[in-house]
Scaffold this motif. Sequence first.
Motif, mmCIF file in Angstrom:
data_model
loop_
_atom_site.group_PDB
_atom_site.id
_atom_site.type_symbol
_atom_site.label_atom_id
_atom_site.label_comp_id
_atom_site.label_asym_id
_atom_site.label_seq_id
_atom_site.Cartn_x
_atom_site.Cartn_y
_atom_site.Cartn_z
ATOM 1 N N TRP A 134 2.361 2.100 -3.140
ATOM 2 C CA TRP A 134 1.584 2.727 -4.203
ATOM 3 C C TRP A 134 1.360 4.276 -3.710
ATOM 4 C CZ3 TRP A 134 -3.334 5.017 -3.474
ATOM 5 C CH2 TRP A 134 -4.098 5.192 -4.494
ATOM 6 N N LEU B 243 0.985 -1.229 0.122
ATOM 7 C CA LEU B 243 -0.156 0.073 -0.012
ATOM 8 C C LEU B 243 0.940 1.179 0.041
ATOM 9 C CD1 LEU B 243 -2.559 1.572 0.454
ATOM 10 C CD2 LEU B 243 -2.441 1.372 2.734
ATOM 11 N N TRP B 244 1.869 1.119 0.822
ATOM 12 C CA TRP B 244 2.866 2.418 0.934
ATOM 13 C C TRP B 244 3.575 2.598 -0.069
ATOM 14 C CZ3 TRP B 244 0.620 5.713 3.776
ATOM 15 C CH2 TRP B 244 0.052 5.369 4.887
#
Length: 419
Positions: A142, A139-140
């Motif tokens: 992205w 996620l990070w």
Amino acid sequence: MKVLWLVGSILPQAAQACGLKGGEIGGGWLTGQLNALRPVSELQLTVLCINGRKSLTGTHDGVTYCVLPKDADLPAFLAAVKPDLVHIWGTEYPAATAMQRAAAKRRTPVLFSMQGLMRRYADHLCDGLPEKVRHSPRLWHWVDKLIPGELVDDTQERFYRLADAETGLLVRANYVTGRTDYDWLAVNEVNHNARYYPCNETLRPCFYSGTLWQPRAAAAPILFLPQGNYPIKNLHTLIQALPAVLKVYPCARLHIAGWPPLDKGPLLRPVTDGLFPYKAYCRRLAKQLGVAGHIRYLGPLDADAMRQAYLDADVFVLPSNCENSPNSLGEAMLLGMPCVVSNAGGIPDMLTDEREGLIYGKSTDADALSAAILRVLQSPDGGAALGQAARARALKTHDPRVNALTLWKIYADITGVCR
């Protein structure tokens, strides 16, 4: 003799000559060497600084400065200047490789100055860090594409890419200059045919004169760390060492040059923590260990402010996981400070343990680090003898006249070989 310097940042002299101000300026560590070379009348020097937003040219104290953007046409620039020698400071940035290729086509000799050693930096970047800090969730990664942060695993991958470029450059290098056995061995590992010239660095002028460090009988001693925002500088181990120091000196403080960890309040803290995992880890670690109130960030410091920060402290601390020959250590030694340093990279080439400073063992050994700091603070002279010996050593290592003469002789030797 016409010599062209290639530098990956905009030197203060170049900024002055070209009318630049603000955040573009860097490379202050070359200021001293540049000043020391000015009296050499046989030298006609052009300094090319890569990293500008547009092309600029100016002169200052007899030196021609050119500021170019990263995508500049280096072969055309080289053809226009027609130097007898190209001196490239640093080995890992793209312009260094591009200039090497352009010079090879013109059969212009190239001298490389070793700065960092990117593969070693990449290998040791994460020493002592928990796995969750070293590797950010997908996620990070992205989010980082939308809002750039400082993900540790991305930084390590970038270091390895730079290391590959550095290795490719050194394999083709004919002439290299460096300062420690550490970088000589690194060059020899990939290219034992390269001619290696030892040459020490001249540091920023303000560290050679003025007030020197003096010990204080301080109940609230100050430890000074010159940089703490990147894992390679190993602030996390120094934070882990603080509780032991505070047991003896409850009012001790740690001063760090640079900005504090980004904190935009509780609502945005999860985002900033995710994008800046190392800084967030250090903040949490300090809070968990109860030392957060003893840590102060001084913000970005120019040379004069940095000098004062050294003088205000009681111990200079450099616990880095990897270094070649850190200029911050040389500056502390010039001021006569007692220094506690890790046994990493080329640091042991700069001072002798127990004589000119204290070298503790493994960089991530917090117990050994705190013990060394306490030894200095509890010594009868407050570390003055170590500091005096360090200054005597540094005045020789960083002698501007000697280093300028050495560099000039290197230039003469290379151009003489190539004529």
